[in-house]
Design an enzyme around this catalytic site. Structure first.
Site, mmCIF file in Angstrom:
data_model
loop_
_atom_site.group_PDB
_atom_site.id
_atom_site.type_symbol
_atom_site.label_atom_id
_atom_site.label_comp_id
_atom_site.label_asym_id
_atom_site.label_seq_id
_atom_site.Cartn_x
_atom_site.Cartn_y
_atom_site.Cartn_z
ATOM 1 N N LYS A 73 0.840 -1.210 0.000
ATOM 2 C CA LYS A 73 0.000 0.000 0.000
ATOM 3 C C LYS A 73 0.869 1.252 0.000
ATOM 4 O O LYS A 73 0.658 2.171 -0.794
ATOM 5 C CB LYS A 73 -0.917 -0.032 1.233
ATOM 6 C CG LYS A 73 -1.941 1.072 1.219
ATOM 7 C CD LYS A 73 -2.862 0.990 2.430
ATOM 8 C CE LYS A 73 -3.787 -0.207 2.347
ATOM 9 N NZ LYS A 73 -4.574 -0.447 3.535
ATOM 10 N N ARG A 82 -3.344 2.928 8.678
ATOM 11 C CA ARG A 82 -3.712 1.658 8.044
ATOM 12 C C ARG A 82 -2.504 0.763 7.845
ATOM 13 O O ARG A 82 -1.411 1.232 7.561
ATOM 14 C CB ARG A 82 -4.370 1.934 6.687
ATOM 15 C CG ARG A 82 -5.503 2.924 6.797
ATOM 16 C CD ARG A 82 -6.064 3.267 5.449
ATOM 17 N NE ARG A 82 -6.941 2.221 4.981
ATOM 18 C CZ ARG A 82 -7.502 2.211 3.793
ATOM 19 N NH1 ARG A 82 -7.250 3.180 2.932
ATOM 20 N NH2 ARG A 82 -8.298 1.238 3.441
ATOM 21 N N GLY A 110 -8.226 -7.319 4.824
ATOM 22 C CA GLY A 110 -9.073 -7.452 6.007
ATOM 23 C C GLY A 110 -8.426 -8.155 7.176
ATOM 24 O O GLY A 110 -9.044 -8.331 8.210
ATOM 25 N N MET A 130 -5.618 -7.306 8.873
ATOM 26 C CA MET A 130 -5.023 -6.455 9.913
ATOM 27 C C MET A 130 -5.919 -5.235 10.147
ATOM 28 O O MET A 130 -7.011 -5.156 9.626
ATOM 29 C CB MET A 130 -3.613 -6.067 9.511
ATOM 30 C CG MET A 130 -2.670 -7.251 9.579
ATOM 31 S SD MET A 130 -1.024 -6.818 9.106
ATOM 32 C CE MET A 130 -1.210 -6.496 7.381
ATOM 33 N N ARG A 164 -3.709 -1.493 -6.028
ATOM 34 C CA ARG A 164 -2.844 -2.677 -5.942
ATOM 35 C C ARG A 164 -3.249 -3.637 -7.047
ATOM 36 O O ARG A 164 -4.362 -3.524 -7.585
ATOM 37 C CB ARG A 164 -2.967 -3.356 -4.578
ATOM 38 C CG ARG A 164 -4.362 -3.846 -4.285
ATOM 39 C CD ARG A 164 -4.480 -4.401 -2.886
ATOM 40 N NE ARG A 164 -5.866 -4.670 -2.558
ATOM 41 C CZ ARG A 164 -6.327 -4.812 -1.331
ATOM 42 N NH1 ARG A 164 -5.536 -4.689 -0.304
ATOM 43 N NH2 ARG A 164 -7.587 -5.069 -1.112
ATOM 44 N N HIS A 189 -15.908 -8.627 2.462
ATOM 45 C CA HIS A 189 -14.819 -9.440 2.973
ATOM 46 C C HIS A 189 -14.914 -10.889 2.489
ATOM 47 O O HIS A 189 -13.951 -11.479 2.015
ATOM 48 C CB HIS A 189 -14.835 -9.377 4.510
ATOM 49 C CG HIS A 189 -13.883 -10.333 5.117
ATOM 50 N ND1 HIS A 189 -14.280 -11.568 5.577
ATOM 51 C CD2 HIS A 189 -12.555 -10.263 5.290
ATOM 52 C CE1 HIS A 189 -13.223 -12.201 6.019
ATOM 53 N NE2 HIS A 189 -12.168 -11.437 5.869
ATOM 54 N N SER A 240 16.074 -40.484 -7.711
ATOM 55 C CA SER A 240 14.820 -39.756 -7.526
ATOM 56 C C SER A 240 14.760 -39.390 -6.049
ATOM 57 O O SER A 240 14.831 -40.274 -5.185
ATOM 58 C CB SER A 240 13.640 -40.646 -7.922
ATOM 59 O OG SER A 240 12.449 -39.934 -7.722
ATOM 60 N N CYS A 294 10.405 -37.095 -6.345
ATOM 61 C CA CYS A 294 9.063 -37.665 -6.354
ATOM 62 C C CYS A 294 8.369 -37.558 -4.995
ATOM 63 O O CYS A 294 7.283 -38.077 -4.805
ATOM 64 C CB CYS A 294 9.083 -39.105 -6.839
ATOM 65 S SG CYS A 294 10.001 -40.189 -5.733
ATOM 66 N N TYR A 307 13.544 -33.418 -13.715
ATOM 67 C CA TYR A 307 12.085 -33.439 -13.642
ATOM 68 C C TYR A 307 11.604 -33.409 -12.200
ATOM 69 O O TYR A 307 12.356 -33.724 -11.266
ATOM 70 C CB TYR A 307 11.511 -34.685 -14.357
ATOM 71 C CG TYR A 307 11.810 -35.984 -13.662
ATOM 72 C CD1 TYR A 307 10.975 -36.460 -12.634
ATOM 73 C CD2 TYR A 307 12.913 -36.749 -14.012
ATOM 74 C CE1 TYR A 307 11.263 -37.650 -11.978
ATOM 75 C CE2 TYR A 307 13.200 -37.939 -13.369
ATOM 76 C CZ TYR A 307 12.368 -38.382 -12.347
ATOM 77 O OH TYR A 307 12.635 -39.542 -11.693
HETATM 78 C C1 PEP Z 1 9.332 -40.233 -0.394
HETATM 79 O O1 PEP Z 1 9.750 -40.758 0.628
HETATM 80 O O2 PEP Z 1 9.489 -39.034 -0.666
HETATM 81 C C2 PEP Z 1 8.561 -41.037 -1.357
HETATM 82 C C3 PEP Z 1 8.172 -40.510 -2.495
HETATM 83 O O3 PEP Z 1 8.221 -42.291 -0.993
HETATM 84 P P1 PEP Z 1 6.994 -42.626 -0.023
HETATM 85 O O4 PEP Z 1 6.223 -41.369 0.171
HETATM 86 O O5 PEP Z 1 6.234 -43.690 -0.704
HETATM 87 O O6 PEP Z 1 7.717 -43.091 1.191
#
Ligand code: PEP
Ligand code: MG
Length: 877
Positions: free
Chosen positions: A25, A95, A104, A106, A339, A457, A766, A833, A853
């Site tokens: 702001k 403000r 809303g 604060m 904003r 709000h 991974s 993963c 990835y």
């Molecule tokens: C992990 O541990 O991050 C994983 C992907 O395996 P899980 O969640 O199956 O233990």
């Protein structure tokens, strides 16, 4: 954080780039001042002053106090008015304004500087005694509520008493004499409650208010909002002290809120509301229902034209849709705030795409304009159109935030939260929401209110959260005490189902089925840009056909984690899995595994087919085996009967498998070390299925076999040899050609620390950051939530490290392992993963450490795609 000793800035001293210091702001007020727009002048006490206030044990130090007063003197010079001067009083608003907007959450104080003397001065100066006393009573109420924590409902009931006594319907029916009476009663109430008089010294009022705004940074609703929106508690809020302009000076005065484009749909058309003869809070609090901004054209045409001109200037200047607050004081227009406007996900996409088409921004800039988490709103079910057509609405309110919501009605935030915790889908129904309702709103599928406009709000917060919201549904008669509401003849009790359509504002007294969403239109265009830009690939965690297909529809480029144990729990599998577990020797175990092989193979065939030749990483069995057996005596008894075993026999197997710490027990690759025949069966299934699907579909699947939970290269080498021996045997048996990879998960700190050794055996890593987080912190991933809430309360943690990667600690291991891995295998394939693979800030981290990835659940694939594109725009690689 800057090292400057300056804690207060006049608006003319700042600019839009100083958001971190001045808050959003403050920075924008400075920017508007500098581009010559009509902004009431003032100064900003910085976010650093707030941080210092907390560091100093909730005290403002003398130096900052002096700076506040010296800037006040400058403001007095600019305005030609003086705080506390009875002849020509300066009145200010105080403000909050943090770096990220927190609508809303604060506190705000208006009309500061009034006391018994200055109110008289204001009356004679404006020739409007009624206005002066109306402002005074509002100030006493706000100051008492915000600064002194005297609940405003006390004041509201005093006001109602006076209205009743004099027979006034509306606040505006009260005369100046009536308002004087209100002021007298307010002050009396204050004295009785607080034991001293309402502070009449404006300088005391000012300092107390600044402190109150600092304090409000730490109020419970602000803390919840911050956690929800990833805002660190260390940022602090700035405080803006600004000359008051008055929208309540009669019928040529007013106040409003407007957006340069529609925040619900994205339509490129001004959208907003205003109220004549009112003060700012009246519009957003939803007490009176405001008018459409377009009607201002008829009421005050010159003001409307000027307003539109400035709105356009602001949008072009900021290259984004603006959310503006304005006040008209006796025909003169002022801007109080601008904003980048909060918007729904569909609006965000339409606006981003159209701003590019209009030539205002580049695709890269557009990519940064949409919060990846917001896409979630578009990935969840919408109403089934046929069911919707067949349903008749019972009421219509304002379509304040889109989406479909269906759930059981509850009337308080508390009830909504409790019933959600019991697993119910709930809809929160309120007369109007207040910031305290935020937890109930989070727990609900949707929110329905009887009062309040599109900028109330409830509407603003719901849009920010991506919750469906229907607001201002006047036909609703809510009886909160007896827990029901009526619309016309229909009565809906607590716990009954209703459905809300946030697109149309329609309310249905029935349960309506929902359907899956699609990525088309603006969403499709936008995601195609994200894909063009990003370098990080996005895979999915999926272990069945349905999830794989869903992930493909959402743009997944492969499977990064197929957890094979999920298949083992299926009804037709689990008896065979149990046979394998209770086997007394290898031969019995192999018998059971032979039965499992065709089932497991058919799982992989389905998944490969669904993935249409894209890469698939299959993980060998991971969980401790006791998870497949019952734990309670009765269940053990009945299973023993089913399996033709004695109860004692089965019970002793269950007891043998019992571990004190199963997550650190006999699981992961340790299972394959003990029972290599399990890894053999799974490898055979993976390879046979790939050969079959490659032959039948003409794909070129290269299965990636993943060995979980390795911590020592020799154990990995042992299991890998079992895998490769089996795979090679199957390939030659079938006379086929097939490439495959064998890699491992990095889930144990030791694996990360010795990743150079591990990489000699692993063709890919991974990062299993669920386990890696668990083992690095030593927090059980299943139990930590119970005590982590104390860590949030005590500000030890700002976020849950199981949801958002701890970049400092766990991230350091990831980075180290990636680097070490490349030293011994430069072309090693790297991915993640764990759950973090779908969290935007963690995705950005993965981009930065050079993973190839991320892999996440199907519904988070589009989120990860966008987060990956944003990472590339911010930090190209
Ligand atoms: C992990 O541990 O991050 C994983 C992907 O395996 P899980 O969640 O199956 O233990
Ligand atoms: Mg794991």
């Amino acid at each position: 954080m800057s090292n400057s000793n300056k804690f207060v800035y006049l608006f003319s001293e700042g600019n839009a780039s100083m958001k971190n210091l001045l808050g959003g702001k403050g920075a924008n007020l400075a920017e508007m001042t500098n581009i010559g727009l009509p902004v009431p002048q003032g100064f900003t006490v910085t976010t650093e002053a707030c941080t210092k206030y907390y560091e100093d044990g909730k005290m403002i130090n003398e130096g900052i106090i002096e700076e506040i007063f010296s800037n006040l003197a400058k403001l007095e010079e600019i305005t030609g008015k003086k705080l506390g001067d009875s002849a020509n009083p300066l009145l200010v608003s105080v403000r909050s304004g943090a770096r990220a907007s927190m609508p809303g959450m604060m506190d705000t104080i208006l009309n500061l500087g009034l006391n018994d003397e200055t109110v008289a001065g204001l009356a004679s100066l404006t020739g409007n005694e009624r206005f002066a006393y109306d402002s005074y009573r509002r100030f006493i109420q706000m100051f008492s509520d915000v600064v002194m924590e005297l609940d405003k409902s006390n004041f509201e009931s005093i006001l109602e008493d006076v209205k009743d006594e004099v027979g006034a319907q509306l606040d505006t029916d009260l005369t100046s004499e009536n308002l004087k009476e209100v002021v007298a009663r307010y002050k009396k109430f204050y004295r009785e409650e607080m034991g001293n008089d309402f502070p009449s010294d404006p300088k005391v009022q000012l300092l107390e208010s600044v402190k109150a705004v600092f304090r409000s940074w730490d109020n419970p609703r602000a803390n919840i909002y911050r956690k929800l929106h990833d805002i660190p508690s260390s940022w602090g809020t700035a405080v803006n002290v600004q000359q008051m302009v008055f929208g309540n000076m009669g019928e040529t005065s007013g106040t409003g809120v407007a957006f340069t484009r529609n925040p619900a749909t994205g339509e490129n058309k001004i959208f907003g509301e205003y109220l004549m003869n009112a003060q700012g809070e009246d519009v957003v609090a939803g007490i009176r229902t405001p008018k459409d901004i377009e009607t201002l054209k008829d009421v005050m045409p010159a003001c409307y034209d000027e307003f539109m001109k400035i709105a356009n200037t602001l949008e072009t200047h900021y290259k984004d849709m603006q959310d503006m607050e304005f006040t008209i004081e006796q025909g003169k227009l002022f801007f109080l705030q601008t904003r980048n406007g909060k918007r729904t996900a569909p609006a965000a996409l339409k606006i981003a795409v159209e701003l590019v088409e209009e030539g205002l921004i580049t695709k890269e800039e557009a990519i940064l304009k949409v919060d990846p988490k917001q896409l979630d709103q578009l990935l969840h079910p919408m109403f089934d159109t046929d069911e919707l057509k067949a349903s008749k609405e019972c009421a219509i309110g304002l379509p304040a935030s889109p989406g479909a919501a269906c759930g059981r009605v509850y009337f308080t935030a508390e009830e909504a939260k409790n019933h959600r915790a019991l697993g119910e889908k709930v809809v929160l129904v309120r007369a109007e929401t207040s910031p305290e309702d935020i937890e109930g709103m989070i727990a609900s599928e949707g929110i329905l209110t009887a009062r309040g406009g599109m900028t109330s709000h409830a509407a603003v917060v719901a849009r920010g959260m991506g919750k469906c919201c229907v607001a201002g549904c006047g036909a609703l008669k809510i009886n909160e005490g007896d827990k029901f509401f009526t619309v016309g003849d229909i009565r809906i009790n607590e716990g009954d189902f209703i459905s809300l359509d946030g697109e149309t504002g329609k309310v249905y007294a029935t349960e309506i089925k929902t359907v899956e969403p699609e990525i088309t239109g603006y969403f499709g265009t936008f995601m195609a840009w994200a894909d063009e830009i990003r370098k990080l690939k996005v895979r999915t965690n999926a272990d069945n056909r349905r999830d794989s297909e869903q992930a493909i529809r959402f743009g997944a480029e492969g499977i990064g984690l197929c957890r094979t144990e999920h298949m083992f729990f299926e009804e037709d599998r689990i008896p065979v899995v149990r046979q394998m577990i209770v086997a007394k020797n290898e031969e019995q175990r192999r018998n059971a595994l032979t039965k499992l092989l065709p089932m497991q193979k058919s799982d992989f065939v389905e998944i490969y087919e669904a993935m249409k030749g894209l890469p698939v990483t299959v993980r060998l069995l991971d969980p401790p085996l006791h998870e497949f057996l019952p734990q309670h005596e009765e269940d053990i008894k009945s299973l023993a009967d089913q399996m033709g075993l004695s109860f004692e026999d089965l019970k002793s197997t269950v007891e043998e498998l019992h571990e004190f710490n199963p997550m650190m027990g006999h699981r992961g690759c340790r299972l394959a070390v003990s029972y290599p025949e399990m890894a053999e069966m799974q490898t055979r299934a993976i390879i046979e299925a790939a050969i079959e699907v490659n032959a039948s579909k003409g794909y070129n699947i290269v299965p990636e076999i993943m060995i979980p939970l390795a911590g020592e290269v020799k154990e990995l080498k042992y299991v890998k040899e079992v895998v490769t021996a089996t795979a090679d045997a199957v390939i030659s048996e079938k006379g086929a050609e097939l490439k495959y990879l064998v890699g491992t998960m990095i889930e144990i700190p030791r694996a990360a620390l010795t990743a150079d050794e591990i990489a000699t055996e692993a063709e890919f890593f991974s990062f299993g950051t669920n386990d890696l987080t668990q083992m690095t912190f030593g927090f059980s991933r299943d139990d930590a939530a119970k005590f982590l809430k104390d860590y949030y309360d005590k500000k030890i943690f700002d976020f849950d490290p199981f949801q958002k990667l701890d970049q400092t600690g766990v991230g350091k291991l990831v980075d180290m392992a990636a680097k070490l891995g490349r030293t011994t295998r430069p072309d090693i394939k790297l991915g993640i993963c764990g759950e973090h693979g779908g969290d935007p800030s963690s995705v950005e981290f993965c981009h930065e450490v050079g993973l190839q990835y991320v892999s996440c659940s199907p519904f988070r694939v589009p989120i990860a795609r966008l987060a990956a594109a944003q990472a590339q725009v911010k930090n190209p690689r």
